[in-house]
Enzyme design. Structure first.
Site, short mmCIF file in Angstrom:
data_model
loop_
_atom_site.label_atom_id
_atom_site.label_comp_id
_atom_site.label_asym_id
_atom_site.label_seq_id
_atom_site.Cartn_x
_atom_site.Cartn_y
_atom_site.Cartn_z
N LYS A 52 -1.63 21.90 53.58
CA LYS A 52 -1.46 21.74 52.13
C LYS A 52 -0.24 20.86 51.82
CE LYS A 52 -3.98 25.95 51.20
NZ LYS A 52 -3.96 27.40 51.12
N GLN A 96 -0.30 32.14 49.72
CA GLN A 96 -1.24 32.09 50.84
C GLN A 96 -1.70 33.50 51.20
OE1 GLN A 96 -2.49 29.22 52.41
NE2 GLN A 96 -3.87 30.69 53.33
N ASP A 119 -5.44 28.18 42.53
CA ASP A 119 -6.46 28.74 43.43
C ASP A 119 -7.68 29.23 42.66
OD1 ASP A 119 -6.15 28.58 46.18
OD2 ASP A 119 -4.70 30.22 46.28
#
Length: 280
Positions: A52, A96, A119
């Site tokens: 990322k 995460q 997300d």
């Protein structure tokens, strides 16, 4: 021969488009900023976070990295998220997953501001997807829609069967396919006659987490098959939820593993970051 849907090429296309959009924003002195939080040292999570960061660097997005020890408490993590919610420079926050034991993932997801939830996991964004309002969409399902569209695969009017009902893939995938005017069936571990149901699909999307479970017996001749699974077998070979060698000859189009759905997740995360910044 089926069309092999090249997720690497399509994800690169999306990243290049994001890079151009960021270059335009940068010319006006504006740069999107993504904050990435990693708790603990799970090896797979560490790799994902690294990928990322690389994608942010390539596109020109500023990235802030918070690598917290395994011993971090839930309250410490929530305090950091609240601080980032208030930070006007930050327009995307990503925690995460999975998180270490003792930290409630639902609480963490709900604490992230819906306006910074790149997300697409916050209940408010999921609710907006349900009723057709604009909001952040979960990256993997959004990436699958891009794979289909950019491969010139028609969705409207097609029968779509999704195997798997997770909050991250199966459920949002069903809503996105409905939005594209497909007729959608969602299957799961309690579905009876799974082979017969799957064989109805013009587009079969598989996200069940079982290596090579889906064989040719589940697939209608000429169907499009999208494999969301990824597993590392002995000898470090990667495979998906679909038995590729058995299924591919019966399809009109199929995603490989690796190189299919996987690369799209980060590409759509980058797209969400840029889109969120542009809308702001």
């Amino acid at each position: 021969m089926p069309q092999i849907i090249d997720g690497k090429a399509i994800s690169q296309m999306i990243k290049d488009e994001c890079r151009e959009r960021v270059a335009v924003l940068s010319a006006d002195g504006k740069v999107p900023c993504l904050a990435v939080i990693l708790v603990g040292n799970d090896p797979a999570s560490t790799v994902y976070v690294g990928n990322k960061k690389k994608a942010c660097e390539y596109i020109g997005i500023k990235s802030l990295s918070y690598e917290l020890p395994e011993t971090t408490t839930e309250e410490e993590l929530l305090a950091l998220i609240r601080k980032l919610n208030e930070d006007e420079e930050v327009n995307g926050i990503l925690v995460q997953l999975p998180l270490p034991a003792g930290i409630n993932e639902d609480t963490v997801i709900k604490t992230i501001s819906p306006a910074k939830d790149v997300d697409g996991f916050h209940p408010e964004n999921v609710g907006k997807l349900c009723i057709g309002q604009p909001g952040f969409v979960s990256c993997t399902p959004a990436g699958i829609i891009e794979l289909l569209k950019r491969s010139n695969i028609e969705i409207e009017g097609k029968e779509c069967v999704i195997i798997g009902r997770s909050n991250i893939v199966g459920k949002p995938m069903s809503l996105l396919m409905l939005r594209e005017n497909a007729t959608v069936t969602v299957c799961h571990s309690r579905t009876k006659n799974l082979k017969e149901v799957a064989k109805r699909a013009d587009i079969l999307i598989v996200a069940i987490g079982k290596p090579r479970m889906i064989t040719a017996e589940y697939v209608k001749e000429g169907a499009v098959v999208i494999d969301v699974g990824i597993h590392r077998l002995e000898g470090k070979k990667l495979c998906g939820d679909v038995d590729y060698d058995d299924v591919a000859p019966h399809t009109s189009a199929i995603t490989p593993v690796p190189g299919g759905v996987g690369p799209m997740t980060i590409a759509m995360l980058m797209n969400n970051c840029v889109e969120g910044f542009e809308k702001r």
